[in-house]
Each structure stands twice: as C-alpha cells, then as structure tokens.
Design an enzyme around this catalytic site. Structure first.
Site, PDB file in Angstrom:
ATOM      1  N   HIS A 193       0.821   4.509   4.724  1.00 32.79           N
ATOM      2  CA  HIS A 193       0.018   5.658   3.566  1.00 32.79           C
ATOM      3  C   HIS A 193       0.905   6.418   4.069  1.00 32.79           C
ATOM      4  O   HIS A 193       0.771   6.800   2.821  1.00 32.79           O
ATOM      5  CB  HIS A 193      -1.416   4.912   4.119  1.00 32.79           C
ATOM      6  CG  HIS A 193      -1.572   3.952   3.650  1.00 32.79           C
ATOM      7  ND1 HIS A 193      -3.325   3.891   4.344  1.00 32.79           N
ATOM      8  CD2 HIS A 193      -1.597   2.759   3.123  1.00 32.79           C
ATOM      9  CE1 HIS A 193      -3.434   2.699   3.876  1.00 32.79           C
ATOM     10  NE2 HIS A 193      -2.575   1.806   3.585  1.00 32.79           N
ATOM     11  N   SER A 252       0.537  -1.023   0.092  1.00 29.30           N
ATOM     12  CA  SER A 252      -0.306  -0.140  -0.119  1.00 29.30           C
ATOM     13  C   SER A 252       1.042   1.444  -0.133  1.00 29.30           C
ATOM     14  O   SER A 252       0.606   2.234  -0.965  1.00 29.30           O
ATOM     15  CB  SER A 252      -0.807   0.278   0.637  1.00 29.30           C
ATOM     16  OG  SER A 252      -1.704  -0.889   1.304  1.00 29.30           O
TER      17      SER A 252
END
Length: 314
Positions: free
Chosen positions: A195, A144
């Site tokens: 993230h 991610s």
C-alpha cells in the site's frame, strides 16, 4: 496465505450487482476493462496464487519477473476482489473522465509494474535495516497498491475535499496516509509495504518526475493525448479556429498598409475631405467614413436665406 474460494460467491455477486446499478454505459471503457479483467482472472486464474504473488525471493532471486504483471490482477478471495474493484469503479469513473481513456490506460499499465518494483525495493530496505531475511519471502497479490496511487491522483485533481474515515473528517490530501495506517491496524495481514508503494508512486507522478518521464516516452505516439493541456477558448466554445493559438500573428503592416503614423493621419484627413457632403453624395444621416469629419459648407443661397430670416425676425 489464505486460500481463495472458487466459483461464484457472495463478494463477486455483490460486485456484479453494484456494477449493474451504476450501468455499463456509465462506466468509461478502460475502467470497465480493468474490472472485467480482474473478474475474469478471479474466475479463471492463470496460475495458482503461490505462483503469481510478488516477492523479492521470487522476482529477484529466482528471476520470475512475470510476477510483476500477474500479481496486481489476481486476488486472494472474493471479498478481496470486491473491495478493490468497488474502489476502482469510483476512482476510475472520476479519473478516466479527467485524464481521458488512453492516458488513463497508460497510467494503469505503468503504475501496475512500477508499484511492484517499489514494493520490492521497500522489502529489500527492511531486510538491510532490520537484518531480517523473512521480508524477502513476503508475497503479495491484488490491485490495492494501484488503488492507493489512484487515490493520490484523485486527491491531486480534486483538492480541498474532506474524506470521512471511520467517522472522522480528514482533509483529502492526508486521507491516503490515514487509510494506510488504519487498514494495517484493522487487518494486520494486509501488505503495508504494498500500500505504501502505491502512495509513493502516486506522489512520484503528482509531485515528482514520473509524469514528465511518461510524457517524454509517449511523445512519439500521436494517439496519446497529453493530460492537463490548456484548452483553447475559441475552439472549446465556438469550434471555428482549432489552431488559433498556434497561428503566427499577422504583421502590423497588413493592417496599416505600411504607412507611418503621420502618413496614416494625413490619409485619414484626405479621405474625410474627399468623402464628406458637398451638396450631393452622402446624406447627413448616413454613417460617415473613418477619420476626421468636417461639417458641410453652406452654399451662397443658404447664406442669403439666413440673412433674410434675420430681417424678418426684426
């Protein structure tokens, strides 16, 4: 941490179906390689998730630095794999065509490691600021972070677009920040720091010094093609002069023969006088030489005939 389902499952089957719909021949080589590597390691993990996930405690305190390489390419379950690889599929197709395969592979390798480093720095800052050592134990896996960095690059190379996030039109340059908050609110178990690390690394490449550092490190390797290099108009459209823009301009005297402007003018006049029509030589409909041109002189016979015509008209 949620335990991963083993074997072929719904998320994996759906991922394989989506890849088949796109067509292997339509997926650039590096993007396809990343997809296959993640699928392979999902089906055949090198180690259990608890031994590949990245955390400050494991990587810094216990010196398990190999987790920087392993964590991005392992996933918690089939749906985790599916959503990440579908995102990789579309981002990879766009960016690899833009940046070329070798440079794109270089970016993936650098981002995978650097995002892990930034992730640990953020976790350490939380430990210091909040005086909470539990952040040292946060252990993350998955691709991610790299995908958030690639989103920043995609928005950089394709500016002015609008993304639709939960039905809201968001300018592409702000889309990654909105998604960061939205994903954390919808799925609190996801790694906010992981993230965020991806976004920061992406900005370091597009707005900071990272791209120049990578170019400097790759300068010694001839197989690297530098991205965003201006294309040569002649080599792109005609292909005859690939090194045209790098040639040394020809000397002025190659064209003038070393003559001054006055000498060139004198030479032009002499050429014109020597090459014009004197009753034989060039014809009137022939192209005249360069320089000045004087009308041909009339012979005595022509002058006599003109005088006779004047008397005839009277």
């Amino acid at each position: 941490m949620e335990r991963r389902q083993r074997g072929v499952s719904a998320g994996l089957l759906l991922l394989l179906y989506q890849i088949s719909q796109v067509g292997l021949q339509n997926i650039p080589s590096v993007t396809l390689g990343v997809l296959l590597l993640n699928i392979f390691l999902f089906l055949n993990p090198l180690k259990p998730l608890s031994e590949v996930c990245l955390s400050v405690n494991e990587a810094v305190h216990r010196k398990n630095w190999q987790r920087l390489l392993l964590a991005p390419f392992h996933h918690a379950d089939d749906w985790h794999l599916y959503y990440n690889m579908i995102s990789m599929l579309w981002k990879g197709i766009k960016l690899e065509k833009k940046l070329k395969s070798i440079w794109f592979a270089y970016i993936i390798a650098v981002f995978s490691v650097l995002i892990g480093v930034v992730y640990m720095v953020l976790e350490l800052l939380l430990v210091i600021i909040l005086d909470d050592h539990s952040y040292e134990m946060n252990c993350g896996v998955g691709f991610s972070g790299v995908l958030f960095a690639l989103k920043v690059l995609n928005n950089h190379y394709n500016p002015g677009r609008v993304s639709n996030i939960f039905g809201l039109p968001i300018a592409s340059k702000y889309a990654c920040w909105v998604e960061l908050v939205a994903i954390h609110l919808i799925s609190p178990g996801t790694s906010f720091a992981g993230h965020l690390s991806g976004i920061l690394v992406g900005l370091m490449y597009t707005m900071g010094p990272l791209k120049k550092i990578m170019q400097a490190c790759a300068a010694g390797f001839s197989f690297f093609t530098e991205p965003d290099r201006p294309r040569n108009h002649y080599s792109e459209y005609y292909g005859y002069y690939p090194d045209y823009q790098h040639r040394t301009p020809r000397n002025y005297f190659d064209y003038t023969g070393g003559l001054t402007e006055e000498e060139q003018l004198e030479r032009a006049v002499l050429n014109s006088l020597n090459e014009r029509d004197f009753g034989g030589g060039t014809h009137r409909n022939e192209q005249q030489p360069y320089g000045f041109w004087f009308p041909p002189e009339n012979s005595e016979e022509d002058m006599r005939r003109r005088r006779l015509r004047r008397f005839d008209r009277r």
